[in-house]
Design an enzyme around this catalytic site. Structure first.
Site, short mmCIF file in Angstrom:
data_model
loop_
_atom_site.label_atom_id
_atom_site.label_comp_id
_atom_site.label_asym_id
_atom_site.label_seq_id
_atom_site.Cartn_x
_atom_site.Cartn_y
_atom_site.Cartn_z
N LYS A 1 4.26 9.65 8.25
CA LYS A 1 4.19 9.33 9.75
C LYS A 1 5.06 9.75 10.85
O LYS A 1 4.92 10.86 11.25
CB LYS A 1 4.52 7.63 9.63
N TYR B 1 0.78 -1.30 -0.05
CA TYR B 1 0.11 0.05 0.10
C TYR B 1 1.05 1.20 -0.06
O TYR B 1 1.93 1.35 0.69
CB TYR B 1 -0.80 -0.02 1.40
N ASP C 1 9.30 3.49 -0.74
CA ASP C 1 8.33 4.00 0.26
C ASP C 1 8.54 3.82 1.67
O ASP C 1 8.23 2.72 2.10
CB ASP C 1 6.79 3.48 -0.33
C1 LIG Z 1 4.08 2.30 3.21
C2 LIG Z 1 2.88 3.33 3.18
N1 LIG Z 1 2.94 4.43 2.20
C3 LIG Z 1 2.12 5.27 1.84
C4 LIG Z 1 1.04 5.49 2.85
C5 LIG Z 1 -0.02 6.73 2.91
O1 LIG Z 1 0.03 7.52 3.96
P1 LIG Z 1 -0.97 8.50 4.49
O2 LIG Z 1 -2.07 7.75 4.97
O3 LIG Z 1 -0.29 9.49 5.17
O4 LIG Z 1 -1.50 9.31 3.04
C6 LIG Z 1 0.86 4.64 4.08
C7 LIG Z 1 -0.02 4.73 4.98
O5 LIG Z 1 -0.33 4.05 5.97
C8 LIG Z 1 1.96 3.61 4.03
O6 LIG Z 1 1.80 2.74 5.09
#
Ligand SMILES: Cc1ncc(COP(=O)(O)O)c(C=O)c1O
Length: 428
Positions: free
Chosen positions: A267, A144, A239
């Site tokens: 985060k 994700y 990511d």
């Molecule tokens: C690995 C990863 N990338 C991107 C995101 C998206 O981040 P946001 O919820 O701040 O949009 C998340 C959210 O949990 C994530 O776990």
């Protein structure tokens, strides 16, 4: 446990917010029951509207690595707020923040602040396409990266194929340039590059997967991915929205000693405030507007409250914190493994640093094909039994639990006992 107030509030919210929540996993759809409504939090504990104290392993889905309401982080936000909430203009603090990030994550030579992980990955991919002049992006099954259209895609029928939309409202056209490969399968990725390499702009990867539960990379997978990208003129994007500042001071790339072309952070970087970052090699970042042709902007980007919280968080997150987190997390992992072994439960526990998942399937879990075998019904019972014992565990099988520096060995030992009870409840 009394849940009267929480239940009443969720009944009201069900009329106003889809599912009663502002982000789907909070609705407890994957585990059943109704969520506690949180009133406040301090350290490793949440207090709900019925005044139940809950030991928190969600940590706001990652950010609260220092525990909740750390006085220095809260103080930094209060001080910044008193000077104005947002200017839409350059500030010294955002430069201080950028210096601190680049010092921690050396592959980031230049960066942009945005407000969410979704924006960070979406912008990094746009940049990769703009830089390479190519359209195709590759992601991994079960990963994700936020909810940008092109990333809401599920795997096609074969390995490493173009996917199809995984959400209503995403036209097939939006994902026609997104290919889906299997995480931890370097051979399949190599074949994909042999077939499509000249069309691939970037491969985006959670270097330690957190969104199919905690799945570490097999040795050589990430290094192989980076070199396949390099050889084909594509960009590697880590990511690290979840793993950044979590699994090591400089994230997974620090832990495994790797240098991706671009990185997304979120985060923890904002210490609980809305803040995320994308950045990487200077030559690539110089393609971002206004220096280059790749457009990306944000009214609240680099917001002074967010960067103040982020700076305070970075200052407090010392090497000692990571040593402490490792000891504590290893204690939890070992305790859970002993519970599983003693009870001969068909489960496995996987951990990297202070992120960990109890899978309701015998391991190892290496990718989505393995993870999708999990008994999610048993996990739902496990989750409910933990909550009854005042342990606030992530409300879905395919999430990672997080520890903070405010968790104590007593907290962890108490959790191991609760997990032993919850395993019994899960099997009933
Ligand atoms: C690995 C990863 N990338 C991107 C995101 C998206 O981040 P946001 O919820 O701040 O949009 C998340 C959210 O949990 C994530 O776990």
């Amino acid at each position: 446990m009394n849940r009267e107030q929480s239940t009443a509030i969720m009944e009201r919210s069900a009329f106003l917010l889809p599912g009663g929540v502002n982000s789907p996993v909070r609705a407890y759809g994957a585990v059943g029951g109704s969520p506690p409504v949180i009133k406040c939090a301090r350290g490793a504990y949440l207090t709900d509207e019925d005044d139940n104290a809950l030991l928190d392993y969600v940590c706001s889905w990652g950010p609260a690595i220092l525990g909740h309401a750390h006085p220095e982080v809260v103080g930094a936000v209060q001080e910044a707020a008193a000077s104005g909430l947002s200017f839409g203009a350059p500030t010294q603090k955002e430069v201080d923040f950028a210096e601190a990030i680049c010092a921690r994550v050396p592959s980031i030579e230049m960066m942009r602040c945005v407000s969410s992980g979704t924006e960070a990955t979406m912008s990094a991919l746009r940049l990769a396409r703009g830089y390479t002049g190519r359209d195709v992006i590759v992601k991994f099954n079960g990963a994700y990266h936020g909810h940008a259209d092109a990333l809401l895609v599920k795997a096609g029928s074969g390995a490493a194929t173009f996917g199809s939309p995984d959400s209503g409202g995403v036209p097939a056209d939006m994902v026609k340039n997104t290919m889906v490969a299997e995480y931890n399968d370097l051979e399949a990725l190599r074949e994909l590059f042999q077939r499509e390499g000249s069309r691939i702009a970037a491969v985006i990867v959670e270097p330690v997967s957190g969104n199919m539960g905690c799945v570490p990379p097999v040795p050589g997978f990430l290094a192989g991915l980076i070199s396949l990208c390099r050889d084909a003129g594509a960009l590697s994007i880590f990511d690290e929205v979840m793993t950044g500042l979590r699994v090591a001071s400089g994230g997974a790339q620090d832990l495994y000693d790797l240098q991706p072309d671009l990185t997304a952070l979120g985060k923890i970087v904002g210490g609980g405030m809305p803040l995320a970052v994308y950045g990487g090699r200077r030559e690539i970042m110089q393609k971002v507007s206004p220096l280059g042709p790749v457009y990306q902007a944000g009214t609240l980007s680099g917001n002074p409250l967010s960067v103040s919280a982020g700076l305070a968080n970075l200052r407090l997150l010392t090497a000692d914190c990571y040593d402490q987190l490792e000891l504590l997390s290893a204690r939890l992992e070992d305790g859970i493994r002993a519970v599983i072994d003693t009870g001969k439960w068909p489960c496995t526990v996987q951990r990297v640093g202070s992120m960990l998942t109890v899978f309701f399937h015998v391991g190892p879990i290496r990718n989505w094909q393995d993870a999708s075998q999990c008994d999610t019904t048993a996990f739902g019972k496990f989750h409910g039994a933990l909550l009854e014992q005042s342990i606030y565990w992530p409300a879905a099988q395919f999430e990672a639990a997080f520890l903070s520096v405010k968790h104590t060995t007593d907290d962890v030992d108490k959790t191991i006992v609760a997990i032993a009870n919850a395993m019994k409840a899960a099997s009933s």
